[in-house]
Design an enzyme around this catalytic site. Structure first.
Site, PDB file in Angstrom:
ATOM      1  CB  SER A   1      91.805  63.651  56.533  1.00  0.00           C
ATOM      2  OG  SER A   1      92.798  64.705  56.783  1.00  0.00           O
TER       3      SER A   1
ATOM      4  CG  ASP B   1      97.193  61.703  62.629  1.00  0.00           C
ATOM      5  OD1 ASP B   1      98.168  62.286  61.830  1.00  0.00           O
ATOM      6  OD2 ASP B   1      96.168  61.355  62.078  1.00  0.00           O
TER       7      ASP B   1
ATOM      8  CG  HIS C   1      96.638  62.110  58.801  1.00  0.00           C
ATOM      9  ND1 HIS C   1      95.713  62.268  59.638  1.00  0.00           N
ATOM     10  CD2 HIS C   1      96.163  62.846  57.678  1.00  0.00           C
ATOM     11  CE1 HIS C   1      94.922  63.369  59.482  1.00  0.00           C
ATOM     12  NE2 HIS C   1      94.995  63.585  57.984  1.00  0.00           N
TER      13      HIS C   1
END
Ligand code: MLT
Length: 201
Positions: free
Chosen positions: A101, A151, A182
């Site tokens: 991320s 996501d 995610h």
């Protein structure tokens, strides 16, 4: 930068571990150990705090990056990596970045800014860090991207655009999709391990 370093077995890569928003240098130690228990580990904490949550660079809103800060933090992380290699005496030429991320986004930014910054990268749920930037020559760089087709933070177009940009600059890029959101899944970790083993065998 605040970090954890673990020396690896001779000739093994050093895994540069970069956490997601709100994480710390502890978060991805398990993933590093799963991918290669004999590799070196340099796990770093982002220097920016967003309401107490560590990050690697500032953002103006969800998915909207502060590009000025991103450039400064990218240079800071590069410098840290160069200095850490001297201090801990690991092979600077044999570093593999693994980010999730926000950590994947700073890893992507390192790659977008500097040629030969890492030997390879595993990017879990990355976005395109910067648009309209001329990328360095990325021939010889191997990148694995893992993504979820549900996501909401990194929509599939981000993944596809990133793959295209990296490939246009010469990188060898593979994308692994799952059907979740995610979160970093066990499936992705297993893919990362398999890809890493193929790369380093
Ligand atoms: C970012 O800000 O880097 C991305 O939106 C991912 C995240 O939420 O950290």
């Amino acid at each position: 930068m605040k970090h954890i370093y673990k020396k690896g077995a001779p000739s093994k890569p050093t895994l540069l571990m970069l956490h997601g928003t709100g994480g710390t240098e502890q978060d991805l130690l398990g993933l590093a150990d799963f991918i290669d228990p004999e590799a070196g580990i340099l796990s770093v904490r982002g220097n920016v705090s967003e309401n107490g949550m560590p990050r690697f660079f500032k953002r103006l809103a969800e998915g909207v990056f502060d590009l000025e800060d991103l450039a400064i933090r990218t240079e800071e992380l590069k410098q840290f990596l160069d200095d850490a290699a001297k201090e801990h005496e690991f092979d600077r030429e044999n570093v593999i970045a693994i980010g999730y991320s926000n950590g994947a986004n700073i890893a992507g930014s390192l790659i977008f800014h500097y040629q030969d910054i890492v030997k390879a990268a595993i990017l879990h749920h990355p976005m395109v860090p910067i648009r309209d930037k001329k990328l360095p020559d990325l021939n010889g760089l191997n990148v694995l991207i893992t993504a979820g087709d549900n996501d909401p933070i990194c929509p599939p177009e981000e993944t596809n655009d990133l793959k295209q940009l990296l490939e246009n600059a010469g990188a060898q890029t593979e994308v692994f999709w799952h059907h979740n959101g995610h979160q970093l899944t066990q499936e992705e970790a297993a893919k990362a391990k398999q890809w890493y083993e193929e790369l380093t065998k």
